[in-house]
Design a protein around this motif. Structure first.
Motif, PDB file in Angstrom:
ATOM      1  N   HIS A  52      17.302 -12.860  89.025  1.00  0.00           N
ATOM      2  CA  HIS A  52      16.597 -12.284  87.881  1.00  0.00           C
ATOM      3  C   HIS A  52      15.617 -11.216  88.344  1.00  0.00           C
ATOM      4  N   GLU A  65       9.748  -7.627  72.895  1.00  0.00           N
ATOM      5  CA  GLU A  65      10.811  -8.017  71.964  1.00  0.00           C
ATOM      6  C   GLU A  65      11.053  -6.914  70.936  1.00  0.00           C
ATOM      7  N   SER A  81      20.615 -12.906  80.366  1.00  0.00           N
ATOM      8  CA  SER A  81      19.784 -13.647  79.419  1.00  0.00           C
ATOM      9  C   SER A  81      18.374 -13.080  79.546  1.00  0.00           C
ATOM     10  N   GLU A  83      14.303 -13.411  78.545  1.00  0.00           N
ATOM     11  CA  GLU A  83      13.292 -14.411  78.205  1.00  0.00           C
ATOM     12  C   GLU A  83      11.901 -13.792  78.345  1.00  0.00           C
ATOM     13  N   TYR A  84      11.095 -13.934  77.306  1.00  0.00           N
ATOM     14  CA  TYR A  84       9.703 -13.509  77.399  1.00  0.00           C
ATOM     15  C   TYR A  84       8.951 -14.576  78.189  1.00  0.00           C
ATOM     16  N   VAL A  85       8.217 -14.156  79.230  1.00  0.00           N
ATOM     17  CA  VAL A  85       7.512 -15.111  80.086  1.00  0.00           C
ATOM     18  C   VAL A  85       6.068 -15.268  79.640  1.00  0.00           C
ATOM     19  N   THR A  95       8.803  -9.883  81.105  1.00  0.00           N
ATOM     20  CA  THR A  95      10.081 -10.287  80.540  1.00  0.00           C
ATOM     21  C   THR A  95      11.017 -10.584  81.705  1.00  0.00           C
ATOM     22  N   ARG A  96      11.625 -11.748  81.711  1.00  0.00           N
ATOM     23  CA  ARG A  96      12.570 -12.120  82.779  1.00  0.00           C
ATOM     24  C   ARG A  96      13.998 -11.891  82.285  1.00  0.00           C
TER      25      ARG A  96
END
Length: 101
Positions: A52, A65, A81, A83-85, A95-96
């Motif tokens: 990642h 987002e 994928s 994902e907001y961290v 963001t990951r």
């Protein structure tokens, strides 16, 4: 104000066969949302499957987002994928993006 993307150094020049972080939080990034998105896509492209990249974006653009997630989905589809961290103490956002194997 938008600047020429050629004036901004690349976020990376090497393929990362590990997990890593891309700094999209510089003053130049704060001035150019298009460059943030372009370099985020570049960072994901330079990350090998199974790893990642943490995309650290400038607070001036708000929550990723609203501008980054759809761009990454359009560029990579189901091969990533997103994902907001968290929001950093400085106001930026992490963001990951995981490259699927």
């Amino acid at each position: 104000m938008s600047h020429s993307h050629e004036d901004l150094p690349p976020v990376t020049t090497e393929v990362h066969d590990n997990s890593w972080s891309a700094n999209l939080e510089t003053p130049a990034h704060a001035d150019d949302l298009d460059a943030v998105v372009e370099q985020a896509v570049d960072a994901v492209e330079m990350t090998t499957a199974g790893n990642h990249v943490n995309l650290v974006s400038h607070a001036d653009h708000g929550h990723p987002e609203t501008y980054l997630f759809d761009a990454l989905e359009a560029a990579f589809g189901d091969s990533v994928s997103v994902e907001y961290v968290q929001q950093c103490g400085c106001g930026g956002h992490v963001t990951r993006v995981h490259r699927e194997a």
